[in-house]
Design a protein around this motif. Structure first.
Motif, short mmCIF file in Angstrom:
data_model
loop_
_atom_site.label_atom_id
_atom_site.label_comp_id
_atom_site.label_asym_id
_atom_site.label_seq_id
_atom_site.Cartn_x
_atom_site.Cartn_y
_atom_site.Cartn_z
N PRO A 48 57.55 -83.80 41.46
CA PRO A 48 57.65 -82.42 41.89
C PRO A 48 57.76 -81.85 43.06
O PRO A 48 57.01 -82.47 43.95
N GLU A 49 58.33 -80.77 43.44
CA GLU A 49 58.42 -80.07 44.86
C GLU A 49 56.94 -79.94 45.27
O GLU A 49 56.12 -79.55 44.76
N GLY A 50 56.83 -80.39 46.61
CA GLY A 50 55.43 -80.11 47.14
C GLY A 50 54.20 -81.19 46.86
O GLY A 50 53.37 -81.24 47.28
N VAL A 51 54.69 -82.20 45.85
CA VAL A 51 53.79 -83.13 45.49
C VAL A 51 54.10 -84.48 46.25
O VAL A 51 55.10 -85.00 46.09
N LYS A 52 52.99 -85.12 46.81
CA LYS A 52 53.23 -86.54 47.50
C LYS A 52 52.68 -87.54 46.34
O LYS A 52 52.00 -87.30 45.89
N VAL A 53 53.10 -88.77 46.84
CA VAL A 53 52.66 -89.86 46.03
C VAL A 53 51.23 -89.95 46.01
O VAL A 53 50.50 -90.24 45.31
N GLU A 54 50.47 -89.92 47.35
CA GLU A 54 49.44 -89.99 47.73
C GLU A 54 48.40 -89.07 47.05
O GLU A 54 47.22 -89.32 46.77
N ASP A 55 48.99 -87.95 46.50
CA ASP A 55 48.45 -86.63 45.67
C ASP A 55 48.32 -87.05 44.14
O ASP A 55 47.67 -86.17 43.51
N LEU A 56 49.04 -87.89 43.95
CA LEU A 56 49.07 -88.27 42.36
C LEU A 56 47.71 -88.42 41.83
O LEU A 56 47.22 -89.22 42.36
N GLY A 57 47.35 -87.68 40.58
CA GLY A 57 46.12 -87.87 40.02
C GLY A 57 44.85 -87.22 40.66
O GLY A 57 43.80 -87.09 40.07
N LYS A 58 45.39 -86.19 41.73
CA LYS A 58 44.27 -85.47 42.16
C LYS A 58 44.41 -83.97 41.96
O LYS A 58 45.82 -83.45 41.65
N CYS A 59 43.46 -83.24 41.56
CA CYS A 59 43.85 -82.11 41.10
C CYS A 59 42.22 -80.95 41.46
O CYS A 59 41.37 -81.53 41.98
N ASP A 60 42.40 -80.01 40.88
CA ASP A 60 41.26 -78.99 41.19
C ASP A 60 40.38 -78.91 39.70
O ASP A 60 39.29 -78.79 39.77
N HIS A 61 41.12 -78.91 38.57
CA HIS A 61 40.49 -79.05 37.28
C HIS A 61 41.31 -79.70 36.43
O HIS A 61 42.31 -80.05 36.92
N VAL A 62 40.90 -80.03 35.24
CA VAL A 62 41.72 -80.79 34.19
C VAL A 62 41.67 -80.36 32.84
O VAL A 62 40.70 -79.66 32.59
N ILE A 63 42.56 -80.34 32.14
CA ILE A 63 42.84 -80.04 30.64
C ILE A 63 42.94 -81.57 29.89
O ILE A 63 43.74 -82.33 30.07
N ARG A 64 41.97 -81.61 29.29
CA ARG A 64 41.69 -82.81 28.43
C ARG A 64 42.21 -82.61 26.82
O ARG A 64 41.58 -81.50 26.46
N VAL A 65 43.22 -83.34 26.69
CA VAL A 65 43.77 -83.29 25.06
C VAL A 65 43.04 -84.38 24.10
O VAL A 65 43.50 -85.48 24.56
N ALA A 66 42.22 -84.15 23.06
CA ALA A 66 41.78 -85.11 22.05
C ALA A 66 42.96 -85.75 21.60
O ALA A 66 43.91 -85.07 21.28
N GLY A 67 42.85 -87.18 21.80
CA GLY A 67 43.91 -88.04 20.99
C GLY A 67 45.06 -88.22 22.05
O GLY A 67 45.94 -89.16 21.93
N ALA A 68 44.82 -87.82 23.37
CA ALA A 68 45.92 -88.60 24.25
C ALA A 68 45.14 -89.22 25.35
O ALA A 68 43.92 -88.87 25.75
N ALA A 69 45.71 -90.18 25.78
CA ALA A 69 45.29 -91.20 26.84
C ALA A 69 45.21 -90.37 28.21
O ALA A 69 44.55 -90.58 28.97
N TYR A 70 46.35 -89.52 28.32
CA TYR A 70 46.51 -88.94 29.72
C TYR A 70 45.86 -87.36 29.82
O TYR A 70 45.56 -86.94 28.59
N GLU A 71 45.85 -86.83 30.94
CA GLU A 71 45.29 -85.46 30.97
C GLU A 71 46.06 -84.78 31.92
O GLU A 71 47.08 -85.19 32.50
N VAL A 72 46.15 -83.20 31.64
CA VAL A 72 46.76 -82.41 32.59
C VAL A 72 45.92 -81.99 33.77
O VAL A 72 44.80 -81.48 33.67
N GLY A 73 46.60 -82.26 34.88
CA GLY A 73 45.98 -81.86 36.17
C GLY A 73 46.54 -80.35 36.58
O GLY A 73 47.26 -79.59 36.62
N VAL A 74 45.25 -79.55 36.76
CA VAL A 74 45.33 -78.14 37.36
C VAL A 74 45.06 -78.06 38.63
O VAL A 74 44.07 -78.37 39.14
N LEU A 75 46.25 -77.68 39.35
CA LEU A 75 46.24 -77.78 40.77
C LEU A 75 46.47 -76.50 41.37
O LEU A 75 47.47 -75.73 41.28
N ARG A 76 45.51 -76.21 42.40
CA ARG A 76 45.50 -74.79 43.07
C ARG A 76 46.80 -74.78 43.89
O ARG A 76 46.96 -75.67 44.96
N GLN A 77 47.66 -73.90 43.96
CA GLN A 77 48.89 -73.71 44.99
C GLN A 77 48.90 -72.24 45.35
O GLN A 77 49.37 -71.37 44.90
#
Length: 142
Positions: A48-77
């Motif tokens: 995504p625009e403005g996202v660097k490889v070294e920033d992947l997986g980093k965020c300010d908050h997280v949304i956890r979804v029961a039953g999913a292995a991955y999470e949604v990162g909430v990133l301040r912009q």
């Protein structure tokens, strides 16, 4: 494989996002600084625009979804937030959020509209529709 994308929504009301998560049965993890994803960028999709490889997986908050292995990162912009997710099927998010995370986006829009109307002193109520959708009613008091 990693498919990190920015969900197409501008989050301007973090409280409305929290309310949307609660209604959908998701956990909003305030202050969690990393989200679960494939774990490494393999170059198979544009970032995504403005996202660097070294920033992947980093965020300010997280949304956890029961039953999913991955999470949604909430990133301040600046004065808003963006939502990053790895939509690879094995991560399980799309099965719960829908294509392009439409369930989360729609519920956020509903909660943000509700909150804004209430801040302006309007009466707000919902009406469940036969197709499972929700109609939001806003009364101005006139």
């Amino acid at each position: 494989m990693s498919h990190i994308t920015m969900i197409k929504v501008e989050i301007r009301d973090l409280e409305a996002l929290k309310a949307a998560c609660t209604r959908l049965g998701f956990q909003f993890r305030e202050g969690q600084r990393t989200y679960k994803w494939y774990g490494r960028y393999v170059g198979d999709a544009l970032l995504p625009e403005g996202v660097k490889v070294e920033d992947l997986g980093k965020c300010d908050h997280v949304i956890r979804v029961a039953g999913a292995a991955y999470e949604v990162g909430v990133l301040r912009q600046g004065d808003r937030y963006g939502l990053l997710w790895d939509s690879w099927q094995a991560g399980g998010l799309e099965a719960h959020l829908g294509p392009n995370a439409e369930r989360l986006v729609q519920m956020y829009a509903l909660e943000a509209a509700r909150a804004q109307a209430q801040r302006q002193g309007f009466s707000v109520w919902e009406e469940a529709q036969e197709d499972g959708s929700v109609q939001l009613h806003i009364q101005t008091g006139e």
